[in-house]
Each structure stands twice: as C-alpha cells, then as structure tokens.
Design an enzyme around this catalytic site. Sequence first.
Site, PDB file in Angstrom:
ATOM      1  N   SER A 251       7.900  -4.128  -3.281  1.00 48.42           N
ATOM      2  CA  SER A 251       8.227  -4.831  -2.047  1.00 48.42           C
ATOM      3  C   SER A 251       9.703  -4.818  -1.687  1.00 48.42           C
ATOM      4  CB  SER A 251       7.751  -6.285  -2.137  1.00 48.42           C
ATOM      5  OG  SER A 251       8.402  -6.968  -3.194  1.00 48.42           O
TER       6      SER A 251
ATOM      7  N   HIS B 284       1.578  -4.233  -0.216  1.00 44.11           N
ATOM      8  CA  HIS B 284       2.351  -3.473   0.768  1.00 44.11           C
ATOM      9  C   HIS B 284       1.803  -2.075   1.005  1.00 44.11           C
ATOM     10  CE1 HIS B 284       5.640  -6.244   1.701  1.00 44.11           C
ATOM     11  NE2 HIS B 284       5.505  -6.672   0.450  1.00 44.11           N
TER      12      HIS B 284
ATOM     13  N   LYS C  99      -0.164  -9.098   5.767  1.00 44.04           N
ATOM     14  CA  LYS C  99       0.871  -8.121   6.129  1.00 44.04           C
ATOM     15  C   LYS C  99       0.301  -7.173   7.179  1.00 44.04           C
ATOM     16  CE  LYS C  99       3.438  -8.700   1.850  1.00 44.04           C
ATOM     17  NZ  LYS C  99       2.700  -9.887   1.349  1.00 44.04           N
TER      18      LYS C  99
END
Length: 402
Positions: free
Chosen positions: A191, A219, A250
């Site tokens: 990240s 991610h 996300k």
Amino acid sequence: MTGSPGGTKMDALAFLADELAQFKAEGVFRLPRVLEGEQGARAVFDGREVVNLSSNNYLGLTTHPKLREAAIRAIEKYGAGSGAVRTIAGTMSLHRELEERLARFKKTEAALVFQSGFTANAGTVSAILGKEDLIVSDQLNHASIIDGARLSKATIKVYPHCDPAGLQKVLEEAQGQGYRRTLVITDGVFSMDGDVAPLPEVVRLAREFGAITMVDDAHASGVMGRNGRGTVDHFDLHGQVDIQVGTLSKAVGVLGGYVAGSRALIEYLLQRGRPILFSTSHPPAVTAACIAAIDLLEQDPSLIDRLWENTRFFKQGLRDLGFDTGPSETPITPVIVGEGALAMRFSDRLFAEGVFAQGIAYPTVPKGKARVRTIVTAGHTKEDLQFALEVFARVGREMGII
C-alpha cells in the site's frame, strides 16, 4: 480522575500532550483534511478545489449512478441498518447474495464479508492460528496483518520484503521446530510503495514446505487481474492460494472487506471470527452498492483499462521530472523525499497550488523514506494529470527536491 488522595487534581492523560508536542516539533503532526462533497478526481477539501491524488477510489465507483441507485433501493426495501451481528439476527439475504457473487468473482468455493479490510485480515489470522503455530510475514505487510498475527499469539517471523530467498531461509530454519501449522502471508500489492508481491514464488515455497498461503489483495481488488480479480488471477494461481482477502472500500468504492476460500474456511470463520461474532453487519445500502459494483467490474472492464492508461501517463511524467517513485508498479506511486517534515511541507505546498497528495512519514513508512503518496484513478482526465505534473514540477524545483 477527579483528584488525588491529597486533593490535587491530576490529569492521567497529560503524557499525550507531551507526545503531541513532540510530533509538532518533528513537523509530522497532521489532522485530516475535510472533504466537502463527493470523493472525486477533483474534489473540495478544506474549502479548496484540488486534483485529488489521495483517494483509494481507483475506478471512480463511489459516485457511480448504478451504486447510488442500488443503495437507495435497498434503503427503501430493507431500511437503514441490519440490526444485529451476523450470527444472531444480522445476516440478511443481501449479505448472502453479495458473498455468493464474491465467491464466483474470486473463483473460490465461498466468501465471507467483514466490516472492513482491517477486520478481515485481523479476524482471520487470529481465528485460524494459535500459540503452537508459526506466521511467516513479509516485512512490509499491512498493519492489519501484523495486528492479527499478534492477536493469534503465534510465533511471528518476518522475511525481507518481496524476497523469495529470504522466505525460503525462514521456512527452512523453522523445519523441525515443532510448529503445529505454518502460515505464509503477504500483501498482493503493497500500500505504500505500490509494488507487487512475487506471488508465484511465494506460493511455490509455501506449498513445498506445507504451509497455508494467505494473500491480502486490498489494493489489487478491482485493479489487477481479469476484471479486477486481483493478483491471484493476475498470476493465474487459482486453486493454489488458501485464503484471499479483499476490500470493498477501495476500487469497489463502498465499505468493508471479505475473505474468499474454501467452504470449510468460511464456515469456521462464522464460528470463531471475532469481528463476525461481535460486530454488527453491513447496512443494506452498503451491501447493495457492493453488489452493483461487482456487476460493473464484470460488465465494464474499460474502467480498469482507463485506470492503467492514466497510471502509465502520470508515473512516467513523475519519473521524467526526476522524482524518486521507488519500486512502484501500480496506480500507487510514492514520491519519496526522505525526511518526514520535508514530506509534510511538500504536501502542504502542493495543496496550496491545487493538488492533494498526502504526506506519509514514520511509523507508516520507515524513517528516511517519507513521501507524498499519489494514486491516480479512472476518473482523472489527462488535463487533471498534466496540471498535477506541472504543480509537482514547480513545487519540487522550488523546494530543491528535484
């Protein structure tokens, strides 16, 4: 506390003021900027419109019409909340639908939705392992993995970042030491640096030494692999990774996390996963919006194509200007400047010029590796990114960073 035995008032938390003063002296004290309006590629923070390079909203789904419509319909049909934890009365038909969709999407037997990516990691690791076990963890794994490992009371050994040879050495040294089970765990995409784990080598070594494999694809979900299925799909490792963790907050654009794997794993977590047992489940609007996002990922991969086109353009632009972007291979592109106070001043100057790129310093990243962290999205236009590059160039030169 109202007073001491002698009658003098005491402040038991006075030490916090001293800690805060130290943060301020080091130039790393920050309070969150306040978003006014939508989380978009251009957004208003603290009253200023800026190009937003600090959001994990990779595909721009937080404001997508189909997610809005799904959330509104769910509120109208099911109400505002779920009313209880999953195992008491809080499992709704919507939750089951989302989990079935996620399992098919990830090509696993089953999936389980958690309240956040953090609780998915911490709750899973602490549930399946105990003090007789061993956890072998990448040096730069996310804090939620680290906390879950500590909660499990298992022995923890750390291998050098993205280093299969280092992982092999740890596994070899652990042989014959009497551990009941071994878990090898890594982020798929890291990240802070935006680099990708050498997953094929990690999986091969875990299988060779009889270890459980776990990948946190927070991610990578919605970013890598076919239709955003993550690093397991990117490296074509379906069926070889025991536990996959992803996020719904996300690229999916809403809130929450999930675990995907075997049916036995998911049913076990329903019995022993503490976040599932002791925290209320997702509200209907969130759940329905997540389902709509999975639909979009499956139906419209052009969003991911646009994300990567923007990523290549912006990343190359920063490198051409002479910035240190580290080992990044993904839309997470750090601009590494060294000292924490310098990173915060750099971030503030960028913001004043119309670009929001958050400063990151120790303990989130190692000392001497402070940076501003940028993330482009599918929602950015070339004009947005060109403007941001011009601001980076001007401020970077003024501050002597490039």
